[in-house]
Write an enzyme that holds these catalytic residues in place. Structure first.
Site, PDB file in Angstrom:
ATOM      1  N   ARG A  26       0.847  -1.206   0.000  1.00  0.00           N
ATOM      2  CA  ARG A  26       0.000   0.000   0.000  1.00  0.00           C
ATOM      3  C   ARG A  26       0.871   1.241   0.000  1.00  0.00           C
ATOM      4  O   ARG A  26       1.780   1.367   0.823  1.00  0.00           O
ATOM      5  CB  ARG A  26      -0.908   0.022   1.230  1.00  0.00           C
ATOM      6  CG  ARG A  26      -1.937  -1.065   1.155  1.00  0.00           C
ATOM      7  CD  ARG A  26      -2.969  -0.958   2.247  1.00  0.00           C
ATOM      8  NE  ARG A  26      -3.721  -2.202   2.267  1.00  0.00           N
ATOM      9  CZ  ARG A  26      -4.618  -2.532   3.160  1.00  0.00           C
ATOM     10  NH1 ARG A  26      -4.892  -1.695   4.151  1.00  0.00           N
ATOM     11  NH2 ARG A  26      -5.246  -3.682   3.100  1.00  0.00           N
ATOM     12  N   SER A 121      -8.036  -1.096   0.863  1.00  0.00           N
ATOM     13  CA  SER A 121      -9.006  -1.425   1.895  1.00  0.00           C
ATOM     14  C   SER A 121      -9.626  -0.213   2.583  1.00  0.00           C
ATOM     15  O   SER A 121     -10.267   0.599   1.936  1.00  0.00           O
ATOM     16  CB  SER A 121      -8.340  -2.349   2.898  1.00  0.00           C
ATOM     17  OG  SER A 121      -9.281  -2.830   3.814  1.00  0.00           O
ATOM     18  N   HIS A 122      -9.357  -0.078   3.881  1.00  0.00           N
ATOM     19  CA  HIS A 122     -10.009   0.968   4.679  1.00  0.00           C
ATOM     20  C   HIS A 122      -9.293   2.310   4.553  1.00  0.00           C
ATOM     21  O   HIS A 122      -9.717   3.278   5.173  1.00  0.00           O
ATOM     22  CB  HIS A 122     -10.037   0.540   6.140  1.00  0.00           C
ATOM     23  CG  HIS A 122      -8.669   0.293   6.702  1.00  0.00           C
ATOM     24  ND1 HIS A 122      -7.941  -0.823   6.374  1.00  0.00           N
ATOM     25  CD2 HIS A 122      -7.892   1.041   7.499  1.00  0.00           C
ATOM     26  CE1 HIS A 122      -6.764  -0.756   6.981  1.00  0.00           C
ATOM     27  NE2 HIS A 122      -6.705   0.364   7.669  1.00  0.00           N
ATOM     28  N   LYS A 134      -2.502  -6.693  -3.897  1.00  0.00           N
ATOM     29  CA  LYS A 134      -2.058  -7.906  -3.220  1.00  0.00           C
ATOM     30  C   LYS A 134      -2.348  -9.127  -4.071  1.00  0.00           C
ATOM     31  O   LYS A 134      -3.224  -9.099  -4.943  1.00  0.00           O
ATOM     32  CB  LYS A 134      -2.690  -8.039  -1.834  1.00  0.00           C
ATOM     33  CG  LYS A 134      -4.167  -8.285  -1.827  1.00  0.00           C
ATOM     34  CD  LYS A 134      -4.596  -8.579  -0.392  1.00  0.00           C
ATOM     35  CE  LYS A 134      -6.085  -8.779  -0.313  1.00  0.00           C
ATOM     36  NZ  LYS A 134      -6.509  -9.297   0.986  1.00  0.00           N
ATOM     37  N   ASP A 286     -16.188  -1.785   4.514  1.00  0.00           N
ATOM     38  CA  ASP A 286     -15.081  -0.874   4.206  1.00  0.00           C
ATOM     39  C   ASP A 286     -14.804  -0.796   2.699  1.00  0.00           C
ATOM     40  O   ASP A 286     -15.592  -1.299   1.885  1.00  0.00           O
ATOM     41  CB  ASP A 286     -13.820  -1.288   4.982  1.00  0.00           C
ATOM     42  CG  ASP A 286     -13.201  -2.565   4.445  1.00  0.00           C
ATOM     43  OD1 ASP A 286     -13.946  -3.409   3.926  1.00  0.00           O
ATOM     44  OD2 ASP A 286     -11.967  -2.730   4.536  1.00  0.00           O
ATOM     45  N   ASP A 288     -12.939  -2.321   0.514  1.00  0.00           N
ATOM     46  CA  ASP A 288     -12.974  -3.542  -0.297  1.00  0.00           C
ATOM     47  C   ASP A 288     -13.998  -4.545   0.225  1.00  0.00           C
ATOM     48  O   ASP A 288     -13.988  -5.704  -0.185  1.00  0.00           O
ATOM     49  CB  ASP A 288     -11.580  -4.163  -0.396  1.00  0.00           C
ATOM     50  CG  ASP A 288     -10.994  -4.519   0.953  1.00  0.00           C
ATOM     51  OD1 ASP A 288     -11.408  -3.912   1.965  1.00  0.00           O
ATOM     52  OD2 ASP A 288     -10.122  -5.409   1.013  1.00  0.00           O
ATOM     53  N   ASP A 290     -14.447  -6.178   2.949  1.00  0.00           N
ATOM     54  CA  ASP A 290     -14.143  -7.357   3.772  1.00  0.00           C
ATOM     55  C   ASP A 290     -14.375  -7.090   5.265  1.00  0.00           C
ATOM     56  O   ASP A 290     -14.439  -8.023   6.055  1.00  0.00           O
ATOM     57  CB  ASP A 290     -12.718  -7.892   3.510  1.00  0.00           C
ATOM     58  CG  ASP A 290     -11.628  -6.873   3.761  1.00  0.00           C
ATOM     59  OD1 ASP A 290     -11.937  -5.690   4.028  1.00  0.00           O
ATOM     60  OD2 ASP A 290     -10.437  -7.260   3.671  1.00  0.00           O
ATOM     61  N   ARG A 291     -14.502  -5.821   5.650  1.00  0.00           N
ATOM     62  CA  ARG A 291     -14.786  -5.522   7.057  1.00  0.00           C
ATOM     63  C   ARG A 291     -16.287  -5.325   7.262  1.00  0.00           C
ATOM     64  O   ARG A 291     -17.014  -5.036   6.317  1.00  0.00           O
ATOM     65  CB  ARG A 291     -14.079  -4.237   7.488  1.00  0.00           C
ATOM     66  CG  ARG A 291     -12.584  -4.343   7.448  1.00  0.00           C
ATOM     67  CD  ARG A 291     -11.949  -3.111   8.055  1.00  0.00           C
ATOM     68  NE  ARG A 291     -10.501  -3.257   8.011  1.00  0.00           N
ATOM     69  CZ  ARG A 291      -9.666  -2.630   8.819  1.00  0.00           C
ATOM     70  NH1 ARG A 291     -10.133  -1.790   9.721  1.00  0.00           N
ATOM     71  NH2 ARG A 291      -8.367  -2.821   8.725  1.00  0.00           N
ATOM     72  N   LYS A 385     -11.618 -12.167   4.998  1.00  0.00           N
ATOM     73  CA  LYS A 385     -12.739 -11.732   5.800  1.00  0.00           C
ATOM     74  C   LYS A 385     -13.823 -11.235   4.862  1.00  0.00           C
ATOM     75  O   LYS A 385     -13.551 -10.912   3.706  1.00  0.00           O
ATOM     76  CB  LYS A 385     -12.318 -10.703   6.831  1.00  0.00           C
ATOM     77  CG  LYS A 385     -11.544  -9.520   6.338  1.00  0.00           C
ATOM     78  CD  LYS A 385     -10.994  -8.754   7.535  1.00  0.00           C
ATOM     79  CE  LYS A 385     -10.480  -7.407   7.108  1.00  0.00           C
ATOM     80  NZ  LYS A 385      -9.025  -7.317   7.117  1.00  0.00           N
TER      81      LYS A 385
HETATM   82  C1  VG1 Z   1      -5.103  -3.670   9.990  1.00  0.00           C
HETATM   83  C2  VG1 Z   1      -5.831  -4.468  11.048  1.00  0.00           C
HETATM   84  C3  VG1 Z   1      -5.735  -5.947  10.742  1.00  0.00           C
HETATM   85  C4  VG1 Z   1      -6.283  -6.218   9.325  1.00  0.00           C
HETATM   86  C5  VG1 Z   1      -5.549  -5.344   8.333  1.00  0.00           C
HETATM   87  C6  VG1 Z   1      -6.117  -5.461   6.941  1.00  0.00           C
HETATM   88  O1  VG1 Z   1      -3.739  -4.006   9.995  1.00  0.00           O
HETATM   89  O2  VG1 Z   1      -5.311  -4.195  12.321  1.00  0.00           O
HETATM   90  O3  VG1 Z   1      -6.458  -6.668  11.712  1.00  0.00           O
HETATM   91  O4  VG1 Z   1      -6.104  -7.561   8.983  1.00  0.00           O
HETATM   92  O5  VG1 Z   1      -5.647  -3.968   8.712  1.00  0.00           O
HETATM   93  O6  VG1 Z   1      -7.461  -5.096   6.901  1.00  0.00           O
HETATM   94  P1  VG1 Z   1      -2.610  -3.098  10.699  1.00  0.00           P
HETATM   95  O7  VG1 Z   1      -1.307  -3.772  10.392  1.00  0.00           O
HETATM   96  O8  VG1 Z   1      -2.761  -1.731  10.143  1.00  0.00           O
HETATM   97  O9  VG1 Z   1      -2.952  -3.099  12.155  1.00  0.00           O
HETATM   98  V1  VG1 Z   1      -8.110  -4.462   5.486  1.00  0.00           V
HETATM   99  O10 VG1 Z   1      -9.746  -4.479   5.649  1.00  0.00           O
HETATM  100  O11 VG1 Z   1      -7.270  -2.948   5.550  1.00  0.00           O
HETATM  101  O12 VG1 Z   1      -7.480  -5.372   4.285  1.00  0.00           O
HETATM  102 CO    CO Z   2     -10.635  -4.165   3.924  1.00  0.00          CO
END
Ligand code: VG1
Ligand code: CO
Length: 553
Positions: A26, A121-122, A134, A286, A288, A290-291, A385
């Site tokens: 990212r 993602s988020h 990815k 979120d 993508d 998955d959340r 997820k």
């Molecule tokens: C964060 C979360 C983790 C999750 C990851 C990807 O990672 O804490 O639990 O699996 O995001 O989620 P980090 O390393 O920033 O704590 V997603 O929905 O951004 O793919």
């Molecule tokens: Co996500």
């Protein structure tokens, strides 16, 4: 006249820092938009595939993303590179869209070698926002560390990439097949496979009846890719009124939203779920999709509780009628699900943060449900997820029990006790300061065991979490500093692996409360002593220069 695609071998030079983090590579859009940046990473993937998985030649790959800014450009580049690297067929979501769980479902169902998912993602999107990529392997799950490390190593040495030129962009707006050189590009409906899978798992008749009885729901897709999936299932198959899904159009900048479904960034949904006139059920996904965030009327479900409640009630849902083989959670996720596993007599696994660590357990049939405190829950139906899956699980539970979200949570706490839980994020910290903070904490670890750091907080174990995968024996170290107290309370510190600017310190706080009379004590009050202790122990305010956490969930 048909134009002939020409294979071009393009000279390139390595970029520093192309190591995937918690979930893929990212960076800012401006970084990805540099000539050769995306190309180098993708070529590195194709170069290492023969050694880590299988040659991409003659294989099928899946491709799609969350629709954020740069998604369309990147999809065309990757298609040209796949063709130049001998891939036989790429299944690409219409308009270049595929949610992360849908990509996982498509890879599995169509027997692809793997898939490339374009998402940050988020993280926020738009020209000044983030972009990400990815690779997922044949089980539909994120590539394990040995694969991501091999890709990274290759990005540091490669000197050329292969790409097809001479033809216009592939039209991704219409379903069907076309040729790019010798490769077939098959544009697929991004929703079909996932929607079909949902119908195999959940009681659609019961959920339809729930809506027919007049119950109302609000699903906030946050201007991201979850909208089409939620609309098809909720407003289409389940007959929920049109307008149940809001912010349902995938937009390149997510309509200015920060597509992170938590009480801070989903403030609009929180407000809509407040008051007597609010819908019965609120949910969000979120960037993508998955959340998931789960809300009742004036009531938010803590993700760690959500996992435990789904596990405890799994046999009420058709897909899990036969019970669970086991459950798994990431280390920072609360221990609520462990207590349920014990009651069910099934195994509970504790893995490092990131969905890639669940893949082997799911493949081996040792875990059925998995979850993370970061609003992520899913099961063995895919290897990611899955936001909509979690929402449908909660909807199914409400429909067959007649209970509200709040009733379900309170009944759970009454039976198992409450694991009071919060995460404090300290964002935008200077990387050197964050590293210094973690190094100082790690240095303190040996001296902490047995010490009483505050009244009622005697350390039982203090370590830097390491994980040995029970299936393949691979070892992951340095996964977060954790303090486990005699009382069952926990304090965990780790640095985020998904950000693109500075460092983010995550502090995870947990305390077990068996007494129902105390289940309504506000969470931050119930955790006050742990919050103070965390600051003192890690010198957070001083080292970060911040007056307090930037996000509290
Ligand atoms: C964060 C979360 C983790 C999750 C990851 C990807 O990672 O804490 O639990 O699996 O995001 O989620 P980090 O390393 O920033 O704590 V997603 O929905 O951004 O793919
Ligand atoms: Co996500």
């Amino acid at each position: 006249m048909t134009l002939k695609a020409v294979l071009t071998v393009q000279p390139t030079t390595p970029f520093a820092g192309q190591r995937p983090g918690t979930s893929g590579l990212r960076k800012k859009v401006t970084v990805f938009a540099q000539s050769g940046y995306l190309e180098n990473f993708v070529q590195a993937l194709f170069d290492v595939l023969p050694a880590v998985q299988a040659s991409p030649q003659g294989q099928t790959l899946v491709l799609g993303g969350d629709g954020r800014f740069h998604n369309r450009v990147a999809v065309q580049t990757i298609l040209r590179m796949a063709a130049a690297n001998g891939v036989a067929r790429v299944l690409v979501g219409q308009d270049g869209l595929l949610s992360t769980p849908a990509a996982s479902a498509v890879i599995r169902k169509r027997g692809a070698l793997g898939g490339i998912i374009l998402s940050a993602s988020h993280n926020p999107g738009g020209p000044d926002g983030d972009f990400g990529i990815k690779y997922n392997i044949a089980n539909g799950g994120p590539a394990p560390e040995k694969v991501t490390e091999a890709i990274f190593a290759r990005t540091q040495t490669l000197s050329t990439y292969k790409i097809m030129s001479g033809t216009p962009d592939v039209d991704l707006s219409r379903l069907g097949e076309s040729w790019l050189g010798e490769m077939v590009v098959q544009v697929i409906d991004p929703v079909d496979d996932h929607a079909e899978l949902m119908q195999q798992l959940f009681d659609f008749d019961a959920m339809r009846a729930w809506f027919q009885a007049g119950h109302r729901m609000r699903y906030d897709a946050m201007g991201a890719v979850g909208g089409p999936y939620a609309r098809r299932v909720l407003e289409g198959l389940l007959g929920a009124p049109v307008g149940t899904v809001v912010n349902g159009e995938p937009l390149e900048d997510f309509g200015g939203h920060h597509p992170d479904p938590n009480p801070v960034h989903a403030a609009e949904l929180m407000a809509a779920m407040s008051g007597a006139a609010a819908p019965d059920f609120g949910a969000a996904s979120d960037g993508d999709a998955d959340r998931n965030m789960i809300l009742g009327r004036d009531f938010a479900v803590t993700p760690s509780d959500s996992l435990a409640i789904l596990a405890a009630n799994a046999t009420l849902v058709p897909g899990y009628r036969a019970g669970l083989a086991g459950v798994a959670r990431s280390m920072p996720t609360s221990q609520a699900v462990d207590v349920v596993a014990k009651a069910l007599g099934v195994a509970a696994f504790e893995t490092p943060t990131g969905w890639k660590f669940f893949g082997n357990l799911l493949d081996a049939g040792q875990a059925t449900l998995c979850g993370e405190e970061s609003y992520g829950t899913s099961s063995n139906h895919v290897r990611e997820k899955d936001g909509l899956w979690a929402v449908l699980f909660w909807l199914n539970l409400q429909a067959v029990t007649g209970k509200s979200v709040e009733d379900l949570v309170r009944a759970h706490w009454a039976r198992f006790g409450r694991h009071v839980y919060s995460r404090h994020d300290w964002e935008g910290v200077a990387v050197a300061k964050a590293d210094q903070l973690m190094a100082a904490l790690r240095a303190k670890l040996p001296s902490l065991a047995g010490q009483t750091l505050a009244p009622g907080l005697t350390v039982r174990l203090a370590d830097d979490f390491a994980y040995t995968d029970p299936i393949d024996g691979s070892v992951s170290t340095g996964q977060g500093v954790r303090l486990l107290f005699e009382s069952g309370a926990r304090l965990v510190f780790r640095l985020s692996g998904t950000g693109t600017e500075g460092a983010t310190l995550r502090v995870y706080l947990e305390r077990f409360e068996p007494d129902p009379a105390r289940h309504d004590v506000p969470v931050q009050d119930a955790l006050a002593d742990l919050i103070t202790l965390a600051d003192v122990l890690a010198d957070i305010r001083h080292l970060t220069g911040l007056p307090g956490p930037t996000v509290v969930t």
